[in-house]
Scaffold this active site. Structure first.
Site, short mmCIF file in Angstrom:
data_model
loop_
_atom_site.label_atom_id
_atom_site.label_comp_id
_atom_site.label_asym_id
_atom_site.label_seq_id
_atom_site.Cartn_x
_atom_site.Cartn_y
_atom_site.Cartn_z
N CYS A 273 5.43 12.28 -10.65
CA CYS A 273 5.68 12.54 -9.22
C CYS A 273 6.03 13.99 -8.94
O CYS A 273 5.93 14.44 -7.80
CB CYS A 273 6.80 11.64 -8.72
SG CYS A 273 6.43 9.92 -8.98
N HIS B 217 9.95 13.92 -2.30
CA HIS B 217 9.01 12.96 -2.89
C HIS B 217 9.28 11.59 -2.28
O HIS B 217 10.44 11.19 -2.10
CB HIS B 217 9.20 12.92 -4.40
CG HIS B 217 8.45 11.80 -5.04
ND1 HIS B 217 7.10 11.59 -4.79
CD2 HIS B 217 8.84 10.80 -5.88
CE1 HIS B 217 6.71 10.53 -5.47
NE2 HIS B 217 7.74 10.04 -6.13
N ASN C 271 4.71 4.95 -2.85
CA ASN C 271 4.86 6.09 -3.77
C ASN C 271 3.47 6.45 -4.32
O ASN C 271 2.88 5.67 -5.07
CB ASN C 271 5.81 5.69 -4.90
CG ASN C 271 6.04 6.81 -5.90
OD1 ASN C 271 5.36 7.83 -5.87
ND2 ASN C 271 7.00 6.60 -6.79
#
Ligand code: ACO
Length: 335
Positions: free
Chosen positions: A116, A257, A287
């Site tokens: 990520c 994020h 996500n």
């Protein structure tokens, strides 16, 4: 000779058409819309078509970023892709395939793997290439077909992830006001088992055992990762702001994020951020790993919220474990 700086010139993103809603997931695993929404803030995520691969999504996002930077693709002299779901494990790189799909020839291209944190890691790499004078226009892409490594019988992970891509052009400038203010990235491999896809790799080469045990799917120690994410992200953003003598109320766009609304809320609260400063897309995209931050930047650009010269604070945390943050103005044209 005047100093060369790196500047963030444009943004683009691609979101696949198919939506996987919480109601859909209720029919697949033992979960509820209420649990997912309360624990993660996610309502739906987009899933790539069967024949749509990571480089397809990355190339679509990249075309927009190139157009919006007002440059010709011939002016790009480096192509970088961050992904943990490459077209191939592990060659050719997805960056090479994206370059080919864009018709970019004879230009250095490579992937990085930082889960990520991938997009902010790319900013550190692009900055170094540009400010050293080695490259002038760097195409950076965060692209993931995360659905390809998700076990849709595992309720603890399948509710979280989505697919998509985002891209940006990082260009050389002599204008100090367009320059990145700061960017930093870090890692701690002793937490490698918090987030892992055990196969394929040299630890677990492809075998019948790998398939029988589902080792090709992502595994996550969710709760431990959650706690560490809140702690690390809060410390990291406080440090980058203090180091650059900027108060959190001077940041128009805090773009963290997008893993979990509760993580974003905890970090935002610790920084005393107002709701309108915090960019939130986790509810509609889930996500999307390395694509999450550029997809979020693209959202505020497309909705007309991101203006030339406005400061963005980026902050991310992911497998590795890795984390990174960046403070930079948007140096492109507003929509
Ligand atoms: N539906 C219903 N119940 C569930 C579900 C589900 N989808 N998933 C888990 N549960 C249950 C568990 O089985 C557990 O039940 P038990 O108490 O009977 O054992 C209970 O819910 C609580 O589980 P936890 O894992 O403790 O739940 P938590 O509140 O931590 O939420 C979550 C889980 C959403 C995964 C959270 O931990 C999280 O967001 N973690 C961080 C993710 C992250 O930031 N990752 C880093 C980036 S990702 C990357 O780099 C690729």
């Amino acid at each position: 000779m005047s100093q060369i700086y790196a500047s963030f010139k444009s943004i683009g993103a691609y979101v696949p058409e198919k939506i996987l809603s919480n109601a859909d997931l209720e029919t697949m695993v033992d979960t509820t819309d209420e649990w997912i929404l309360k624990r993660t803030g996610i309502k739906e995520r987009h899933i790539a078509a069967d024949d749509e691969v990571t480089s397809d999504m990355g190339a679509k996002a990249a075309r927009l970023a190139i157009d919006r930077a007002d440059i010709d693709k011939e002016e790009i002299d480096l192509v970088l892709c961050a992904t943990v779901t490459p077209d191939y494990f592990n060659m050719p790189s997805t960056a090479c395939i994206i370059s080919d799909k864009l018709g970019i020839k004879n230009v250095q291209a490579f992937d990085i793997s930082a889960a990520c944190s991938g997009f902010v890691y790319l900013l550190t790499v692009a900055k170094a290439f540009v400010e050293s004078g080695m490259k002038k226009n760097v195409l950076i892409v965060g692209a993931e077909k995360f659905s390809s490594i998700v076990d849709y019988t595992d309720r603890s992970t399948c509710i979280l992830f989505g697919d998509g891509a985002g891209a940006a052009i990082i260009s050389a400038t002599s204008k100090k006001e367009e320059a990145f203010v700061d960017v930093h990235a870090s890692a701690d491999g002793s937490y490698a088992d918090f987030l892992v896809t055990p196969a394929p790799g040299t630890v677990n080469p492809v075998s019948q055992k790998v398939l029988d045990e589902g080792l090709q799917y992502v595994q996550m120690k969710g709760n431990e990762t959650f706690k560490l994410a809140v702690k690390t992200l809060t410390k990291d953003v406080k440090e980058i702001l203090a180091k650059n003598e900027i108060n959190s109320d001077e940041i128009p766009h805090f773009i963290p994020h997008q893993a979990n609304y509760r993580i974003i809320k905890a970090v935002g609260d610790a920084l005393k951020m107002k709701e309108e400063q915090v960019v939130l897309t986790v509810g509609k995209y889930g996500n999307t790993s390395a694509a999450s931050i550029p997809m979020a930047i693209n959202d505020i650009w497309e909705s007309g919220r991101l203006q030339n010269g406005e400061l963005m604070l980026l902050d991310t945390f992911g497998g590795g474990l890795t984390w990174a943050s960046a403070l930079l103005p948007f140096a492109g044209k507003a929509k």
